[in-house]
Design a protein around this motif. Structure first.
Motif, PDB file in Angstrom:
ATOM      1  N   MET A   1     -35.085   5.834  15.856  1.00  0.00           N
ATOM      2  CA  MET A   1     -36.203   4.661  16.143  1.00  0.00           C
ATOM      3  C   MET A   1     -35.878   3.914  14.900  1.00  0.00           C
ATOM      4  O   MET A   1     -35.726   4.368  13.751  1.00  0.00           O
ATOM      5  CB  MET A   1     -37.713   5.180  16.015  1.00  0.00           C
ATOM      6  N   SER A   2     -35.824   2.617  14.854  1.00  0.00           N
ATOM      7  CA  SER A   2     -35.541   1.760  13.770  1.00  0.00           C
ATOM      8  C   SER A   2     -36.935   1.652  13.092  1.00  0.00           C
ATOM      9  O   SER A   2     -37.964   1.829  13.476  1.00  0.00           O
ATOM     10  CB  SER A   2     -35.182   0.339  14.154  1.00  0.00           C
ATOM     11  N   ALA A   3     -36.859   1.274  11.594  1.00  0.00           N
ATOM     12  CA  ALA A   3     -37.764   1.044  10.951  1.00  0.00           C
ATOM     13  C   ALA A   3     -38.820   0.261  11.201  1.00  0.00           C
ATOM     14  O   ALA A   3     -40.172   0.468  11.241  1.00  0.00           O
ATOM     15  CB  ALA A   3     -37.600   0.876   9.447  1.00  0.00           C
ATOM     16  N   THR A   9     -45.503   0.660  15.731  1.00  0.00           N
ATOM     17  CA  THR A   9     -45.999   1.621  16.476  1.00  0.00           C
ATOM     18  C   THR A   9     -47.051   2.347  15.779  1.00  0.00           C
ATOM     19  O   THR A   9     -48.113   2.640  16.282  1.00  0.00           O
ATOM     20  CB  THR A   9     -44.615   2.693  16.827  1.00  0.00           C
ATOM     21  N   ARG A  10     -46.657   3.050  14.266  1.00  0.00           N
ATOM     22  CA  ARG A  10     -47.786   3.539  13.647  1.00  0.00           C
ATOM     23  C   ARG A  10     -48.965   2.561  13.567  1.00  0.00           C
ATOM     24  O   ARG A  10     -50.089   3.048  13.536  1.00  0.00           O
ATOM     25  CB  ARG A  10     -46.931   3.698  12.238  1.00  0.00           C
ATOM     26  N   LYS A  11     -48.803   1.201  13.065  1.00  0.00           N
ATOM     27  CA  LYS A  11     -50.197   0.410  13.158  1.00  0.00           C
ATOM     28  C   LYS A  11     -50.821   0.316  14.382  1.00  0.00           C
ATOM     29  O   LYS A  11     -51.919   0.463  14.225  1.00  0.00           O
ATOM     30  CB  LYS A  11     -49.492  -1.164  12.509  1.00  0.00           C
ATOM     31  N   GLU A  12     -49.940   0.207  15.464  1.00  0.00           N
ATOM     32  CA  GLU A  12     -50.803   0.141  16.797  1.00  0.00           C
ATOM     33  C   GLU A  12     -51.439   1.483  17.227  1.00  0.00           C
ATOM     34  O   GLU A  12     -52.716   1.534  17.452  1.00  0.00           O
ATOM     35  CB  GLU A  12     -49.721  -0.122  17.838  1.00  0.00           C
ATOM     36  N   LEU A  13     -51.084   2.633  16.645  1.00  0.00           N
ATOM     37  CA  LEU A  13     -51.481   3.979  16.781  1.00  0.00           C
ATOM     38  C   LEU A  13     -52.653   4.036  15.923  1.00  0.00           C
ATOM     39  O   LEU A  13     -53.802   4.635  16.348  1.00  0.00           O
ATOM     40  CB  LEU A  13     -50.515   5.175  16.672  1.00  0.00           C
ATOM     41  N   LEU A  48     -44.753   1.889  24.051  1.00  0.00           N
ATOM     42  CA  LEU A  48     -45.132   3.100  23.850  1.00  0.00           C
ATOM     43  C   LEU A  48     -44.949   3.730  25.160  1.00  0.00           C
ATOM     44  O   LEU A  48     -45.582   3.589  25.974  1.00  0.00           O
ATOM     45  CB  LEU A  48     -46.643   3.510  23.506  1.00  0.00           C
ATOM     46  N   ARG A  49     -44.154   4.985  25.069  1.00  0.00           N
ATOM     47  CA  ARG A  49     -44.084   5.635  26.366  1.00  0.00           C
ATOM     48  C   ARG A  49     -44.556   7.186  26.035  1.00  0.00           C
ATOM     49  O   ARG A  49     -44.468   7.772  24.981  1.00  0.00           O
ATOM     50  CB  ARG A  49     -42.642   5.824  26.909  1.00  0.00           C
ATOM     51  N   VAL A  50     -45.021   7.722  27.152  1.00  0.00           N
ATOM     52  CA  VAL A  50     -45.609   9.282  26.908  1.00  0.00           C
ATOM     53  C   VAL A  50     -44.344  10.032  27.065  1.00  0.00           C
ATOM     54  O   VAL A  50     -43.578   9.996  28.262  1.00  0.00           O
ATOM     55  CB  VAL A  50     -46.721   9.583  28.156  1.00  0.00           C
TER      56      VAL A  50
END
Length: 53
Positions: A1-3, A9-13, A48-50
């Motif tokens: 996963m690229s930076a 993704t971290r911010k969305e989570l 985002l995928r499960v």
């Protein structure tokens, strides 16, 4: 996963309530995975995928 993808993704989570910052050591943040009732009701972002084992 690229930076950039990881950062987004971290911010969305965090916004959805799945990640919580519990500590920091200098510039390093320590996160806890904490799904809340509200987070479980939210639909994940399109990219985002499960992942199932």
């Amino acid at each position: 996963m690229s930076a950039p993808v990881f950062s987004r993704t971290r911010k969305e989570l965090e916004a959805l309530g799945w990640l919580e910052v519990v500590d920091s050591v200098g510039p390093v943040k320590v996160f806890r995975l904490t799904p809340t009732v509200e987070a479980e009701r939210e639909q994940p972002a399109a990219h985002l995928r499960v992942v199932d084992n």
